[in-house]
Design a protein around this motif. Structure first.
Motif, mmCIF file in Angstrom:
data_model
loop_
_atom_site.group_PDB
_atom_site.id
_atom_site.type_symbol
_atom_site.label_atom_id
_atom_site.label_comp_id
_atom_site.label_asym_id
_atom_site.label_seq_id
_atom_site.Cartn_x
_atom_site.Cartn_y
_atom_site.Cartn_z
ATOM 1 N N GLU A 87 41.405 43.837 42.395
ATOM 2 C CA GLU A 87 41.649 43.126 41.144
ATOM 3 C C GLU A 87 41.686 41.638 41.428
ATOM 4 O OE1 GLU A 87 44.815 44.387 38.574
ATOM 5 O OE2 GLU A 87 44.834 46.354 39.551
ATOM 6 N N ARG A 88 41.110 40.878 40.506
ATOM 7 C CA ARG A 88 41.171 39.426 40.621
ATOM 8 C C ARG A 88 42.475 38.976 39.967
ATOM 9 N NH1 ARG A 88 36.151 36.076 39.053
ATOM 10 N NH2 ARG A 88 36.041 35.616 41.250
ATOM 11 N N VAL A 89 43.320 38.348 40.747
ATOM 12 C CA VAL A 89 44.600 37.869 40.245
ATOM 13 C C VAL A 89 44.433 36.479 39.651
ATOM 14 C CG1 VAL A 89 46.966 37.306 40.896
ATOM 15 C CG2 VAL A 89 45.843 39.271 41.925
ATOM 16 N N SER A 90 43.692 35.630 40.338
ATOM 17 C CA SER A 90 43.323 34.309 39.822
ATOM 18 C C SER A 90 41.923 34.009 40.345
ATOM 19 C CB SER A 90 44.345 33.253 40.235
ATOM 20 O OG SER A 90 44.292 33.023 41.619
ATOM 21 N N SER A 91 41.457 32.768 40.178
ATOM 22 C CA SER A 91 40.059 32.473 40.520
ATOM 23 C C SER A 91 39.706 32.763 41.973
ATOM 24 C CB SER A 91 39.724 31.025 40.180
ATOM 25 O OG SER A 91 40.496 30.158 40.984
ATOM 26 N N LYS A 92 40.627 32.547 42.903
ATOM 27 C CA LYS A 92 40.318 32.790 44.314
ATOM 28 C C LYS A 92 41.342 33.684 44.994
ATOM 29 C CE LYS A 92 37.243 29.145 45.512
ATOM 30 N NZ LYS A 92 36.588 28.772 46.725
ATOM 31 N N VAL A 93 42.087 34.452 44.209
ATOM 32 C CA VAL A 93 43.089 35.364 44.764
ATOM 33 C C VAL A 93 42.773 36.775 44.277
ATOM 34 C CG1 VAL A 93 45.542 35.938 44.876
ATOM 35 C CG2 VAL A 93 44.830 33.543 44.802
ATOM 36 N N PHE A 94 42.706 37.709 45.238
ATOM 37 C CA PHE A 94 42.371 39.097 44.932
ATOM 38 C C PHE A 94 43.439 40.018 45.500
ATOM 39 C CE2 PHE A 94 38.504 36.688 44.997
ATOM 40 C CZ PHE A 94 37.785 37.176 43.917
ATOM 41 N N LEU A 95 43.683 41.114 44.807
ATOM 42 C CA LEU A 95 44.625 42.127 45.258
ATOM 43 C C LEU A 95 43.837 43.382 45.602
ATOM 44 C CD1 LEU A 95 47.467 43.351 45.631
ATOM 45 C CD2 LEU A 95 47.418 43.904 43.195
ATOM 46 N N LEU A 96 43.923 43.811 46.857
ATOM 47 C CA LEU A 96 43.280 45.041 47.312
ATOM 48 C C LEU A 96 44.362 46.098 47.417
ATOM 49 C CD1 LEU A 96 41.478 42.641 48.334
ATOM 50 C CD2 LEU A 96 40.738 44.154 50.123
ATOM 51 N N CYS A 97 44.183 47.181 46.686
ATOM 52 C CA CYS A 97 45.216 48.204 46.644
ATOM 53 C C CYS A 97 44.629 49.539 47.097
ATOM 54 C CB CYS A 97 45.764 48.305 45.226
ATOM 55 S SG CYS A 97 47.386 49.020 45.145
ATOM 56 N N PRO A 98 45.264 50.228 48.059
ATOM 57 C CA PRO A 98 44.769 51.526 48.519
ATOM 58 C C PRO A 98 44.798 52.575 47.409
ATOM 59 C CG PRO A 98 46.367 50.632 50.059
ATOM 60 C CD PRO A 98 46.407 49.770 48.837
ATOM 61 N N GLU A 99 44.120 53.662 47.651
ATOM 62 C CA GLU A 99 43.939 54.724 46.652
ATOM 63 C C GLU A 99 45.259 55.289 46.158
ATOM 64 O OE1 GLU A 99 41.495 58.914 46.360
ATOM 65 O OE2 GLU A 99 42.122 58.206 48.327
ATOM 66 N N HIS A 100 46.214 55.494 47.017
ATOM 67 C CA HIS A 100 47.442 56.187 46.655
ATOM 68 C C HIS A 100 48.524 55.271 46.087
ATOM 69 C CE1 HIS A 100 48.050 54.708 50.734
ATOM 70 N NE2 HIS A 100 49.355 54.715 50.470
ATOM 71 N N LEU A 101 48.264 53.973 46.009
ATOM 72 C CA LEU A 101 49.268 53.037 45.514
ATOM 73 C C LEU A 101 48.781 52.310 44.275
ATOM 74 C CD1 LEU A 101 50.483 51.346 48.804
ATOM 75 C CD2 LEU A 101 51.640 53.117 47.513
ATOM 76 N N VAL A 102 49.739 51.848 43.486
ATOM 77 C CA VAL A 102 49.431 51.005 42.342
ATOM 78 C C VAL A 102 50.480 49.900 42.288
ATOM 79 C CG1 VAL A 102 50.759 52.363 40.674
ATOM 80 C CG2 VAL A 102 48.823 51.032 39.895
ATOM 81 N N VAL A 103 50.048 48.695 41.939
ATOM 82 C CA VAL A 103 50.968 47.575 41.821
ATOM 83 C C VAL A 103 51.294 47.427 40.345
ATOM 84 C CG1 VAL A 103 51.254 45.093 42.174
ATOM 85 C CG2 VAL A 103 50.055 46.460 43.869
ATOM 86 N N GLY A 104 52.573 47.400 40.039
ATOM 87 C CA GLY A 104 53.031 47.324 38.655
ATOM 88 C C GLY A 104 52.665 46.010 37.987
ATOM 89 N N PRO A 105 52.649 45.993 36.644
ATOM 90 C CA PRO A 105 52.269 44.772 35.915
ATOM 91 C C PRO A 105 53.212 43.597 36.171
ATOM 92 C CG PRO A 105 52.888 46.545 34.397
ATOM 93 C CD PRO A 105 52.906 47.109 35.771
ATOM 94 N N GLU A 106 54.516 43.872 36.340
ATOM 95 C CA GLU A 106 55.457 42.779 36.611
ATOM 96 C C GLU A 106 55.153 42.143 37.964
ATOM 97 O OE1 GLU A 106 57.036 46.105 36.707
ATOM 98 O OE2 GLU A 106 56.695 46.174 34.559
ATOM 99 N N ASP A 107 54.826 42.994 38.937
ATOM 100 C CA ASP A 107 54.510 42.482 40.272
ATOM 101 C C ASP A 107 53.208 41.694 40.266
ATOM 102 O OD1 ASP A 107 56.819 43.705 41.203
ATOM 103 O OD2 ASP A 107 55.768 45.558 41.722
ATOM 104 N N LYS A 108 52.225 42.138 39.481
ATOM 105 C CA LYS A 108 50.964 41.394 39.381
ATOM 106 C C LYS A 108 51.213 40.012 38.787
ATOM 107 C CE LYS A 108 48.004 45.410 38.883
ATOM 108 N NZ LYS A 108 47.152 46.176 37.994
ATOM 109 N N GLU A 109 52.107 39.954 37.819
ATOM 110 C CA GLU A 109 52.441 38.673 37.202
ATOM 111 C C GLU A 109 53.099 37.747 38.218
ATOM 112 O OE1 GLU A 109 52.481 35.734 34.543
ATOM 113 O OE2 GLU A 109 51.569 37.693 34.218
ATOM 114 N N ARG A 110 53.990 38.286 39.042
ATOM 115 C CA ARG A 110 54.632 37.475 40.087
ATOM 116 C C ARG A 110 53.620 36.970 41.096
ATOM 117 N NH1 ARG A 110 59.423 40.752 42.484
ATOM 118 N NH2 ARG A 110 59.023 39.294 44.175
ATOM 119 N N ILE A 111 52.652 37.826 41.425
ATOM 120 C CA ILE A 111 51.606 37.420 42.370
ATOM 121 C C ILE A 111 50.761 36.306 41.763
ATOM 122 C CG2 ILE A 111 49.508 38.180 43.545
ATOM 123 C CD1 ILE A 111 50.880 40.979 43.757
ATOM 124 N N ALA A 112 50.403 36.452 40.489
ATOM 125 C CA ALA A 112 49.543 35.474 39.824
ATOM 126 C C ALA A 112 50.213 34.112 39.697
ATOM 127 C CB ALA A 112 49.145 35.981 38.452
#
Length: 150
Positions: A117-142
């Motif tokens: 997933e693209r978090v911002s223009s040059k930041v990407f989140l790679l997540c393994p098959e068995h895991l998911v990152v919650g929306p609140e955590d994605k917001e903190r990352i962004a």
């Protein structure tokens, strides 16, 4: 087919005024019959396999990588292969190199059945098959509120 030279088409032997003939080359080899076609086995209906529920990733296990060259792709690949989500910040890389690293990451997630997933223009989140990152955590990352605690 032109595989055998028989001299019929040499420029020296061709006479434009000569008569055309209807001679045809016939292969004398006997025709072989094709073996009988085997029957395909009856189709079985597809089996439904329950999909394991994905667990929410623990933010303390996410690795943040800020590579400066493509040579650091190994760090990203090894962590992702071990089942650890990776934040890939490409802001310190040159334009050509960052595209190569995104291509590497895309192949990595395809081969390991993860997602990117693209978090911002040059930041990407790679997540393994068995895991998911919650929306609140994605917001903190962004917003840059995430830091690696390991």
């Amino acid at each position: 087919m032109g595989l055998v030279e028989d001299g019929r088409y040499d420029n020296e032997s061709f006479d434009a005024d000569s008569e055309l003939t209807s001679d045809v080359y016939v292969d004398e080899e006997p025709v072989r019959e094709a073996p009988p076609v085997a029957q395909l086995p009856a189709r079985r209906p597809p089996q439904i396999v329950p999909v394991a529920e994905k667990e929410v990733a623990d933010l303390s296990r996410i690795v943040s990588v800020r590579p400066r060259s493509y040579n650091e792709a190994r760090v990203i690949g090894e962590n992702f292969r071990d089942g650890i989500p990776v934040i890939m910040n490409l802001s310190d890389m040159e334009d050509g190199e960052d595209k190569r690293l995104v291509d590497f990451a895309a192949g990595l997630i395809f081969g390991m059945r993860g997602n990117i997933e693209r978090v911002s223009s040059k930041v990407f989140l790679l997540c393994p098959e068995h895991l998911v990152v919650g929306p609140e955590d994605k917001e903190r990352i962004a917003t840059g509120g995430f830091f690696n605690q390991s």
